[in-house]
Structure formats: C-alpha cells, structure tokens
Design a protein around this motif. Sequence first.
Motif, PDB file in Angstrom:
ATOM      1  N   UNK A 146       1.020  -1.269   0.070  1.00  0.00           N
ATOM      2  CA  UNK A 146       0.076   0.018  -0.063  1.00  0.00           C
ATOM      3  C   UNK A 146       0.903   1.332   0.248  1.00  0.00           C
ATOM      4  N   UNK A 147       1.901   1.098   0.631  1.00  0.00           N
ATOM      5  CA  UNK A 147       2.847   2.214   0.677  1.00  0.00           C
ATOM      6  C   UNK A 147       3.737   2.534  -0.534  1.00  0.00           C
ATOM      7  N   UNK A 148       3.824   1.662  -1.172  1.00  0.00           N
ATOM      8  CA  UNK A 148       4.654   1.813  -2.693  1.00  0.00           C
ATOM      9  C   UNK A 148       3.680   2.276  -3.546  1.00  0.00           C
ATOM     10  N   UNK A 149       2.378   2.447  -3.217  1.00  0.00           N
ATOM     11  CA  UNK A 149       1.484   3.007  -4.284  1.00  0.00           C
ATOM     12  C   UNK A 149       1.780   4.301  -4.896  1.00  0.00           C
ATOM     13  N   UNK A 150       1.655   4.845  -6.091  1.00  0.00           N
ATOM     14  CA  UNK A 150       2.016   5.998  -6.522  1.00  0.00           C
ATOM     15  C   UNK A 150       1.284   7.144  -5.719  1.00  0.00           C
ATOM     16  N   UNK A 151      -0.105   6.816  -5.594  1.00  0.00           N
ATOM     17  CA  UNK A 151      -1.069   7.752  -4.630  1.00  0.00           C
ATOM     18  C   UNK A 151      -1.260   6.907  -3.554  1.00  0.00           C
ATOM     19  N   UNK A 152      -0.425   7.239  -2.369  1.00  0.00           N
ATOM     20  CA  UNK A 152      -0.470   6.423  -1.025  1.00  0.00           C
ATOM     21  C   UNK A 152      -1.486   6.620  -0.348  1.00  0.00           C
ATOM     22  N   UNK A 153      -1.979   5.864   0.379  1.00  0.00           N
ATOM     23  CA  UNK A 153      -3.093   6.267   1.505  1.00  0.00           C
ATOM     24  C   UNK A 153      -2.726   7.144   2.572  1.00  0.00           C
ATOM     25  N   UNK A 154      -3.346   7.959   2.988  1.00  0.00           N
ATOM     26  CA  UNK A 154      -2.899   8.674   4.208  1.00  0.00           C
ATOM     27  C   UNK A 154      -3.162   7.889   5.463  1.00  0.00           C
ATOM     28  N   UNK A 155      -4.129   6.866   5.571  1.00  0.00           N
ATOM     29  CA  UNK A 155      -4.405   6.117   6.397  1.00  0.00           C
ATOM     30  C   UNK A 155      -4.867   4.607   6.052  1.00  0.00           C
TER      31      UNK A 155
END
Length: 160
Positions: A146-155
């Motif tokens: 999830x943290x490697x996504x281009x648009x990372x989640x904030x939570x």
Amino acid sequence: MQAQTRRNMISIGVDLAPLSKKSIRLDKDSRATIYGLEMHLVRMHKASRDIDPSLVVIDPISIPTLDITSVGSTNFAGGLAATQHLLSLGHRRIAYLGGPASASCNQARAQGFRAAMEAAEVPIEDGYVRQREFSYEDGQLGGAALLDLAERPTAIFAGC
C-alpha cells in the motif's frame, strides 16, 4: 493446553502449530478456549469421543454453527467505527488491509469499512483494498504494498 486435549485434537487432524500461546487459554479446570480456529476443525474435535464439553471458540474464522459454542466480535461495527474515526481526522485516502476473503470476520470488517466510506461519500481508490492471511508477515507485506502505491493512502485500517 491440557496434554490429553492436545493429543485428542492432533489425533483427529487438527494442526495446532499455527496457534500461538495467546490463541489457546486454559482455566483452572482445564477448559480450553481457542481463538481464531476454523470451525470445521472444532467440529472434528467435538465429534471425538474424548471431547472436552467446555470448548469455546472466540472469534471463529469461519461461520459458527449451533453445535459449537462460540463468541464473536462486532467486526462490522468495528470496521465502521474505525473508518469513521479516520474520516473524522480528515483522512480521505483510506486503505483497508484485511485477512482472507473467506474469513467471515474479515468480510464483516471490510463491509463496515465500505459502509463508512460510502456514507461519507468518499470513493475507495483502486488498489486500496488488500486481503492477505492473518499473520504478522502478511500484514507487513500488505502494508508495504500500500505504501508503494503512486498515490499512497493517508491512513490504513488493518485487520490482519
């Protein structure tokens, strides 16, 4: 766990290796309480002649039946409340990292997550819902993905 109960469960094919010491508790009368066990394994144990009638399953992974004593959490309400809390903090890019799709507790948490997001009219981004196994390692791998996504989640609401 009482040695005889452990031997009985192993003799009918229950693999106790994945269960941690925290997953199995014994009270002073040797009554077993097992957390997060597949219900079909418990039914196998209950069918054994040497069954301990005081076996209670806490938060079964699969759907419980009337012949097995079980206690479940409020997974839907928990998923809803956790997501509402993250929304109240201003997060809009919230991801869900849960357990296996076949686990009823995971299904309920995921539905609570989706219900909160829908009620707040916040779309769930593609790739923001991940399902893994219930393990520390899978939680780490899922979180890293999830943290490697281009648009990372904030939570991230994690239930695995």
